[in-house]
Enzyme design. Structure first.
Site, PDB file in Angstrom:
ATOM      1  N   SER A 102       0.207 -12.359  16.156  1.00 52.97           N
ATOM      2  CA  SER A 102       0.730 -11.949  14.857  1.00 52.97           C
ATOM      3  C   SER A 102       2.257 -12.038  14.883  1.00 52.97           C
ATOM      4  CB  SER A 102       0.229 -10.543  14.525  1.00 52.97           C
ATOM      5  OG  SER A 102       0.420 -10.248  13.156  1.00 52.97           O
ATOM      6  N   LYS A 154       3.211   3.811  -9.344  1.00 56.48           N
ATOM      7  CA  LYS A 154       3.932   4.417  -8.227  1.00 56.48           C
ATOM      8  C   LYS A 154       3.017   5.032  -7.176  1.00 56.48           C
ATOM      9  CE  LYS A 154       7.596   5.163  -7.094  1.00 56.48           C
ATOM     10  NZ  LYS A 154       8.419   4.405  -6.126  1.00 56.48           N
TER      11      LYS A 154
END
Length: 285
Positions: A102, A154
């Protein structure tokens, strides 16, 4: 000074020993970190990288042992290495230890050549986001979640509320963009070395022996053997380490770290250790 003195000597007296600076990049990649749980980030590695490229040497060797982490920090470290390699006109030789997966592999492709042990783990070119959800637990213990926001998005993916389809789709769209950036970077650096394999960019990982066949690494081998073969048997390896001064030991301006600070850092370290353990565990380590 040593280089200048060497040049002033007659050719027959000059030292022919080559010293290669070595940087060790070990651990998960994430912004922050601390005294108890250090991590890889541009802030924690920039000094080492710049010091290594300041050596009078034909190449810089980088040892990587990382299961990945932050895509942003991985790319920042990658870019700093490549920028200095171009500026100083030096080759970068990367050596994989247990794993370069990764984000760890993203940093590895900063190398002009990548070497690894046959049993090293490489690849995992993908993006992952993991979390937990507790909505049923909240109901069971009788706790009400209250969240007030300015902006309808949010509080997306709140772990204490059921997942919403549109939130998951938004997250996946973000992941795809980050994944594309990762793929483009690997293709740019590895180019025609990469084999046309449908699994290459799916997030799968392999031993370096298979990675060699796929074009993810250039050769199998260890740092000392490769460098001595390339630059001569007398080649010396110089490990670049961070300086340890009074500020690092006792805190800013020599003041000792307080007990509450140590306790808070230790508690944070436990959580960081769990996250780090999960990263390594993905690769059976």
């Amino acid at each position: 000074m040593k280089r200048l003195f060497n040049r002033l000597l007659p050719k027959s007296w000059r030292s022919t020993v080559v010293t290669i600076p070595v940087i060790r990049l070990q651990g998960p990649i994430m912004a922050g970190g601390g005294q108890f749980r250090p991590s890889l980030s541009l802030a924690s590695t920039a000094g080492l990288i710049e010091k290594a490229f300041g050596f009078d040497a034909p190449a810089v060797a980088i040892s990587i042992n990382s299961p990945g982490g932050s895509a942003v920090q991985s790319r920042l470290i990658f870019k700093r290495i490549r920028d200095l390699a171009a500026e100083k006109n030096k080759k970068v030789l990367v050596f994989v230890e247990d794993v370069a997966a990764s984000g760890g592999y993203m940093i590895a492709v900063a190398g002009d050549e990548i070497f690894a042990d046959p049993s090293s783990i490489v690849g995992s070119i993908g993006v992952v986001s993991a979390s937990f959800g507790f909505p049923e637990l909240m109901k069971k213990i009788g706790v009400e979640r209250r969240v007030h926001t300015a902006g309808q998005n949010k509080a997306v993916l709140d772990p204490f509320k059921p997942e919403k389809k549109e939130d998951i789709e938004r997250l996946k769209a973000l992941q795809l963009e980050v994944h594309e950036t990762f793929i483009d970077l690997v293709k740019e650096r590895r180019g025609s070395k990469l084999k046309d394999d449908p699994d290459l960019f799916t997030g799968l990982f392999w031993t370096a022996k298979r990675g060699l066949e796929l074009g993810l690494v250039d050769a199998l081998g260890d740092m000392r053997s490769v460098l001595k073969t390339r630059f001569g048997e007398k080649t010396q390896l110089k490990l670049i380490t961070a300086p340890r001064g009074l500020f690092g030991r006792f805190g800013l301006f020599g003041s000792r770290v307080s007990a509450p600070d140590i306790a808070a850092a230790a508690a944070s370290g436990v959580l960081d250790a769990a996250e780090e353990r999960a990263l390594w565990a993905r690769f059976g380590l």
